[in-house]
Design an enzyme around this catalytic site. Structure first.
Site, PDB file in Angstrom:
ATOM      1  N   LYS A  39       0.845  -1.202   0.000  1.00  0.00           N
ATOM      2  CA  LYS A  39       0.000   0.000   0.000  1.00  0.00           C
ATOM      3  C   LYS A  39       0.879   1.249   0.000  1.00  0.00           C
ATOM      4  CE  LYS A  39      -0.165  -0.354   4.976  1.00  0.00           C
ATOM      5  NZ  LYS A  39      -0.788  -1.077   6.091  1.00  0.00           N
ATOM      6  N   TYR A 263      18.165  29.127   9.353  1.00  0.00           N
ATOM      7  CA  TYR A 263      17.015  29.845   9.932  1.00  0.00           C
ATOM      8  C   TYR A 263      17.032  29.759  11.451  1.00  0.00           C
ATOM      9  CZ  TYR A 263      14.649  30.121   5.381  1.00  0.00           C
ATOM     10  OH  TYR A 263      14.304  30.402   4.090  1.00  0.00           O
TER      11      TYR A 263
END
Ligand SMILES: *Cc1c(COP(=O)(O)O)cnc(C)c1O
Length: 372
Positions: A39, A263
């Site tokens: 899946k 950042y």
């Protein structure tokens, strides 16, 4: 456009390792067949490639979550001249009409019936076509609830005429060999099976194969272990690593005065250092939670990820690696033999399932096999 030269990162999927993992689990099962959960595009690695490689090795039972996944796998098997049963876990969804049931019939997919409503709809659609029955034994997600089982116990005609391939259930805590919940679910599953005399059964996912033969029944359906994750937390991983992710160094920066990286300025270089910037980021599924926690390998040297993970960029402190190795254009191993998926998932505070299924579309993918 995607090529090994022009891409910022290369994701190599070793289909031989995948097949070896399947063969290893198959060997543990003492004659019970081993299927494969493919899946979510085989946990992000490519369901068509996985299904074809596994079918060639002898795997005959595949599990997908959704109808479109099943159709893709059916087409890939057909194109390769291979066969296999494809079980669709989310079921026929009669609430939305007949579309899913018709697609199951057209593409030879076996729907997993999850409720009495599913069963009634499938019977009125075409009872002769193969289906599975899912019994809920303690997940409260999909499957027949205890009340629905009681209804069947009282009226066997509810399931009369169905062409049942497997009665299945799913364990909530299979990775925890010590929990009493496994035994309880096993017990409840066996009780439920009494309502389906003569039907084959399937319970075990990857970790449950290691709980022992009681859990084998007539089919195992491992997923994550096939893709190299450790099904035995806290013990050595018996599975082969299937994926290698290499990120390209775009630039190397020598620093000789105190500065910060990335950042939020979350990492400080206090005196001297060397920073390599790699063209991979959280947009590629390299999770932001790996900020200041991830690591890579270059030329046999472990290099820590420093600063925050950006959308498209990672920064590694390569001060400890040879200058000749850590240069623009060189590749850093982000996942692979030296950076196993379990270690990355741990550092990211998630599991290997989320890590693998999150791997993004920007990687140049190479499917490696000596056997094709
Ligand atoms: C995903 C899934 C599996 C495979 O589980 P793993 O833990 O990946 O081995 C088996 N059965 C069902 C119903 C599933 O949803």
């Amino acid at each position: 456009m995607s090529s090994a030269e022009t891409s910022n990162a290369i994701l190599t999927i070793d289909l031989d390792a995948l097949v070896a993992n399947w063969a290893y689990l198959n060997g543990l099962l003492e004659g019970t067949p081993c299927g494969a959960a493919i899946k979510a595009d085989a946990y992000g690695l490519g369901a068509g490639h996985a299904a074809v490689a596994l079918a060639k090795a002898g795997c005959e039972q595949f599990f997908v979550a959704q109808i479109d996944e099943g159709i893709v796998v059916r087409n890939c098997l057909d194109d390769a001249g291979l066969d296999g049963a494809i079980h669709m876990l989310s079921g026929p969804m009669p609430e939305f009409g007949k579309a899913v049931m018709q697609a199951c019939a057209e593409h030879k997919l076996t729907p997993v019936l999850n409720s009495l409503a599913d069963i009634a709809a499938w019977k009125s659609f075409n009872a002769a076509l193969a289906c599975d029955i899912h019994v809920d034994t303690g997940m409260l997600r999909l499957g027949l609830a205890p009340g629905e089982l009681a209804a069947i116990a009282g009226d066997a005609s509810l399931i009369k005429g169905l062409n049942i391939s497997y009665v299945i259930s799913h364990l909530a805590c299979s990775e925890d060999a010590a929990t009493a919940k496994n035994k309880q679910q096993l017990q409840d599953f066996k009780s439920a099976l009494a309502l389906f005399p003569g039907c084959k059964a399937s319970l075990a996912n990857s970790a449950a194969i290691f709980l022992g033969p009681e859990y084998f029944f007539d089919l195992a359906r491992p997923g994550i272990a096939l893709y190299g994750a450790n099904p035995l937390p806290g013990q050595p991983n018996p599975m082969a690593q299937v994926i290698t992710l290499q990120g390209k160094i775009l630039q190397v920066r020598d620093v000789d005065t105190p500065q910060t990286v990335g950042y939020g300025a979350t990492h400080k270089i206090t005196a001297k250092g060397r920073i390599a910037t790699v063209g991979v980021g959280y947009a590629d599924g390299y999770m932001r939670s790996l900020s200041n926690k991830g690591f890579g390998f270059i030329d046999g040297f472990k290099v820590p990820l420093v600063g925050r993970v950006s959308m498209d960029l990672l920064t590694f402190d390569v001060s400890g690696a040879p200058h000749g190795a850590a240069r623009a254009g060189a590749m850093i191993e982000l996942i692979g033999p030296q950076v196993p998926i379990d270690a990355v998932a741990d550092a990211a505070a998630t599991n290997t399932y989320e890590l693998l299924t999150g791997l993004g579309p920007r990687y140049h993918r190479i499917f490696k096999s000596e056997n094709t």
